[in-house]
Design an enzyme around this catalytic site. Sequence first.
Site, short mmCIF file in Angstrom:
data_model
loop_
_atom_site.label_atom_id
_atom_site.label_comp_id
_atom_site.label_asym_id
_atom_site.label_seq_id
_atom_site.Cartn_x
_atom_site.Cartn_y
_atom_site.Cartn_z
N HIS A 213 0.84 -1.20 0.00
CA HIS A 213 0.00 0.00 0.00
C HIS A 213 0.87 1.25 0.00
O HIS A 213 0.62 2.20 -0.75
CB HIS A 213 -0.92 0.00 1.22
CG HIS A 213 -2.18 -0.79 1.02
ND1 HIS A 213 -2.23 -1.90 0.24
CD2 HIS A 213 -3.43 -0.62 1.53
CE1 HIS A 213 -3.47 -2.39 0.26
NE2 HIS A 213 -4.22 -1.63 1.03
N HIS A 295 0.70 -2.09 9.14
CA HIS A 295 2.11 -2.39 8.91
C HIS A 295 3.02 -1.91 10.05
O HIS A 295 2.66 -1.05 10.84
CB HIS A 295 2.59 -1.81 7.57
CG HIS A 295 2.03 -2.50 6.38
ND1 HIS A 295 2.48 -3.74 5.95
CD2 HIS A 295 1.03 -2.15 5.53
CE1 HIS A 295 1.79 -4.10 4.89
NE2 HIS A 295 0.90 -3.16 4.61
#
Length: 333
Positions: A213, A295
């Site tokens: 992403h 993340h």
Amino acid sequence: MSTRRKPTSNLASTNGQPTPLTASMPASSIRNPLTPSNTRSPFLPTRLEAQLLAIYPVTLLLGSIFSTLSPASRGAPYSAVSQSHDPATAPSYFAQKKNVFNVYFVKKGWFWTTLAFAIFLVFNSGLGPGLTKKRIRSVLRYAAITTWWVIVTQWFFGPPLIDRGFRFTGGQCEVLRDPVKVEGMSEAREYFTAQACKAVGGQWKGGHDISGHVFLLILGSSLLWFETLPAMTRTEGLRDGRRVLLADGKVASVNVEREDEGETGEGEMTGGTKFALGVTSLMWWMLLMTAAYFHTWFEKFTGLLVAFIGLWVVYFAPRGIPGLRAVLGMPGV
């Protein structure tokens, strides 16, 4: 609104002799060769470009700090394996993987990047009428960036670099630990990619997962930034700040070249530019949300690093490599 005159090809060197131009650069876009005392490397960004690029690490840093300090984020369990919060305890709507912006915008990010680029390309009169060299080189830069996106996230003679990196750092699909499931596994697929693993209900475990992403959002928005900046600003930081290496070894300053006809006024933005800015702005917001809720620090850093590698090759390396510049050109020139 006043406009600048197109610069003349006054390319006298310090000894009074004319400096030959490369075939890849128009004479009207290159200013006098620079003396060693004020020469910056052609491979480095201008001040304006550096400020724009700095937005990305600052955004990742702010999002990570927020996730660390926010009571809601600290109180919501985060699964490093699934890389998401439990929807029942997610600290924000944007912390849920199924939020509408993630599903229809981020996961389809390259579609939106392509759409914004195409609209800008068609309606930007500064590129000239019809199929001009500027327009062709813009498409070649887009194709080069898209190729990097494909290599990193989609396919690279098999699994993409993200999946190869995960396997190289010790990761694998958890179903490989189940001998019963392994017996029925396709030898051709080998569950070597994250997509194949998830297709059979497995999870990636044990390796380093570059944030796809972060990579996509930075790569796509930067492409739009670099391509639209010449249409938006005539500031000295962009207009005269870029350096190029000429074929004779001299370093010169390059201008954003103006068209004699058909270009909008200085600083005026077309609908295509505004749409590209809208897509870029939403990408920045989703990058901030990714930094805040998804993340690890290192996964986000490597996503940033891999994106910057592709951007440097396409937008900065040509400035110091005349042969590459002859193919890819430079935005606004």
